[in-house]
Every structure is written in C-alpha cells, then in structure tokens.
Design an enzyme around this catalytic site. Structure first.
Site, PDB file in Angstrom:
ATOM      1  N   VAL A  64      -8.285   0.670   2.819  1.00 11.52           N
ATOM      2  CA  VAL A  64      -6.837   0.649   3.031  1.00 11.52           C
ATOM      3  C   VAL A  64      -6.260   1.892   2.365  1.00 11.52           C
ATOM      4  O   VAL A  64      -6.436   2.092   1.151  1.00 11.52           O
ATOM      5  CB  VAL A  64      -6.190  -0.632   2.447  1.00 11.52           C
ATOM      6  CG1 VAL A  64      -4.684  -0.606   2.671  1.00 11.52           C
ATOM      7  CG2 VAL A  64      -6.803  -1.891   3.066  1.00 11.52           C
ATOM      8  N   ASN A 102     -10.989   2.865  -5.483  1.00  9.58           N
ATOM      9  CA  ASN A 102     -11.844   3.525  -4.494  1.00  9.58           C
ATOM     10  C   ASN A 102     -11.039   4.649  -3.850  1.00  9.58           C
ATOM     11  O   ASN A 102      -9.910   4.412  -3.380  1.00  9.58           O
ATOM     12  CB  ASN A 102     -12.296   2.522  -3.429  1.00  9.58           C
ATOM     13  CG  ASN A 102     -13.227   1.460  -3.997  1.00  9.58           C
ATOM     14  OD1 ASN A 102     -14.018   1.741  -4.884  1.00  9.58           O
ATOM     15  ND2 ASN A 102     -13.119   0.240  -3.497  1.00  9.58           N
ATOM     16  N   HIS A 141      -8.100  -2.275  -8.079  1.00 10.20           N
ATOM     17  CA  HIS A 141      -8.709  -3.604  -8.062  1.00 10.20           C
ATOM     18  C   HIS A 141      -8.867  -4.069  -9.511  1.00 10.20           C
ATOM     19  O   HIS A 141      -9.350  -3.304 -10.357  1.00 10.20           O
ATOM     20  CB  HIS A 141     -10.118  -3.559  -7.473  1.00 10.20           C
ATOM     21  CG  HIS A 141     -10.212  -3.157  -6.031  1.00 10.20           C
ATOM     22  ND1 HIS A 141     -10.458  -4.065  -5.028  1.00 10.20           N
ATOM     23  CD2 HIS A 141     -10.127  -1.953  -5.426  1.00 10.20           C
ATOM     24  CE1 HIS A 141     -10.541  -3.421  -3.860  1.00 10.20           C
ATOM     25  NE2 HIS A 141     -10.333  -2.138  -4.067  1.00 10.20           N
ATOM     26  N   HIS A 196      -4.435   1.668  -4.441  1.00 11.17           N
ATOM     27  CA  HIS A 196      -4.474   0.340  -5.068  1.00 11.17           C
ATOM     28  C   HIS A 196      -5.543   0.306  -6.144  1.00 11.17           C
ATOM     29  O   HIS A 196      -6.578   0.963  -6.038  1.00 11.17           O
ATOM     30  CB  HIS A 196      -4.730  -0.757  -4.033  1.00 11.17           C
ATOM     31  CG  HIS A 196      -5.908  -0.512  -3.149  1.00 11.17           C
ATOM     32  ND1 HIS A 196      -5.860   0.360  -2.081  1.00 11.17           N
ATOM     33  CD2 HIS A 196      -7.169  -0.995  -3.187  1.00 11.17           C
ATOM     34  CE1 HIS A 196      -7.056   0.385  -1.489  1.00 11.17           C
ATOM     35  NE2 HIS A 196      -7.861  -0.427  -2.147  1.00 11.17           N
TER      36      HIS A 196
HETATM   37  P1  AMP Z   1     -10.524  -0.853  -0.663  1.00  9.30           P
HETATM   38  O1  AMP Z   1     -11.803  -1.203   0.072  1.00  9.30           O
HETATM   39  O2  AMP Z   1     -10.721  -0.311  -2.036  1.00  9.30           O
HETATM   40  O3  AMP Z   1      -9.615   0.008   0.202  1.00  9.30           O
HETATM   41  O4  AMP Z   1      -9.790  -2.235  -0.879  1.00  9.30           O
HETATM   42  C1  AMP Z   1      -9.002  -2.847   0.078  1.00  9.30           C
HETATM   43  C2  AMP Z   1      -8.975  -4.305  -0.269  1.00  9.30           C
HETATM   44  O5  AMP Z   1      -7.885  -4.900   0.407  1.00  9.30           O
HETATM   45  C3  AMP Z   1     -10.232  -5.088   0.159  1.00  9.30           C
HETATM   46  O6  AMP Z   1     -10.835  -5.658  -0.991  1.00  9.30           O
HETATM   47  C4  AMP Z   1      -9.687  -6.145   1.109  1.00  9.30           C
HETATM   48  O7  AMP Z   1     -10.341  -7.377   0.986  1.00  9.30           O
HETATM   49  C5  AMP Z   1      -8.228  -6.220   0.697  1.00  9.30           C
HETATM   50  N1  AMP Z   1      -7.295  -6.682   1.715  1.00  9.30           N
HETATM   51  C6  AMP Z   1      -7.193  -6.255   2.989  1.00  9.30           C
HETATM   52  N2  AMP Z   1      -6.203  -6.897   3.613  1.00  9.30           N
HETATM   53  C7  AMP Z   1      -5.637  -7.730   2.709  1.00  9.30           C
HETATM   54  C8  AMP Z   1      -4.567  -8.660   2.747  1.00  9.30           C
HETATM   55  N3  AMP Z   1      -3.842  -8.859   3.843  1.00  9.30           N
HETATM   56  N4  AMP Z   1      -4.268  -9.348   1.622  1.00  9.30           N
HETATM   57  C9  AMP Z   1      -4.994  -9.157   0.506  1.00  9.30           C
HETATM   58  N5  AMP Z   1      -6.022  -8.290   0.395  1.00  9.30           N
HETATM   59  C10 AMP Z   1      -6.341  -7.596   1.492  1.00  9.30           C
END
Ligand code: AMP
Length: 113
Positions: free
Chosen positions: A95, A86, A101, A99
C-alpha cells in the site's frame, strides 16, 4: 498528485477500519491480515507514498508517528514489539501510503524473510 490508496479512503471514512487511535496527524487501526496477535498500522493523514518520499518538512510528523506507535504498543499491553516500515515493492510494501506496522504478542524471529 498522490494517487488514492485504500488508506486514503480509510482516512476519508469511505472504508471502515478497526480504529485504535486517531488524532489530527495520524490514524491507527488493526491490520486486516494480522501477522501476530497484535498487528496495528499507524498512518499519517498527510498522503506520503513511502518513507523515501518524506522530506525535512516531515521531521515532526515522522517523530510523532514513532512516539504514537510506542504509546499504542504500550496501551495494547506490549512490552516487546517490532516497528516496521516497508519501503518499496521488493521490501514488501503493498500500500503506497506511508505506514508503520506495530507487530507483537508473540516471539518474533530475526532476520525477517
Ligand atoms: P505493506 O505490505 O507494508 O504495504 O502493508 C500493508 C498492510 O495493509 C498489509 O499488512 C495489509 O494486510 C494491510 N491492509 C490492507 N488493506 C487493509 C484494510 N482495509 N484494513 C486494514 N489493513 C489493511
């Protein structure tokens, strides 16, 4: 300077994670809010905010993330899965540390919402 995110704190070991893979370039751990039976995040240790912030100097790193994500998916027993990046708030990025997924373990619909 790139702002600190929850993922940079995970890399530093300040916040725990359910780790599935770790090397000198990247870290992979289970998503805290899984959207499928297998939902793993692969993040570079280098703090890059989004895919759009990666440059030609990151070519090897980006290739590494893709190859490692495929290796992890296979190790998790997946033969079908989706790899998602994303980029930007309107695309669902929450975040701002690059990253990938890895999502699998159930039938995935297309197109995504
Ligand atoms: P995005 O929405 O593509 O930025 O993905 C961020 C992802 O990080 C989401 O799917 C969240 O559920 C995941 N996330 C946020 N905090 C944590 C954490 N502490 N440990 C593992 N996953 C997390």
């Amino acid at each position: 300077m790139t702002e600190e995110t929850i993922f940079s704190r995970i890399i530093k070991g300040e916040i725990p994670c359910d780790e599935v893979y770790n090397d000198s370039v990247c870290l992979a751990f289970r998503d805290i809010q899984p959207q499928a039976p297998i939902h793993i995040l692969v993040i570079p240790k280098k703090p890059i905010e989004s895919l759009k912030d990666a440059g030609p100097e990151d070519k090897e790193l980006l290739g590494h993330l893709l190859l490692i994500s495929s290796k992890i998916a296979s190790q998790q027993g997946l033969t079908n899965w989706r790899t998602i990046i994303n980029t930007g708030e309107e695309a669902g990025q929450t975040v701002f540390h690059l990253h990938l997924h890895i999502i699998g373990g159930r039938k995935l619909d297309w197109p995504p919402g």
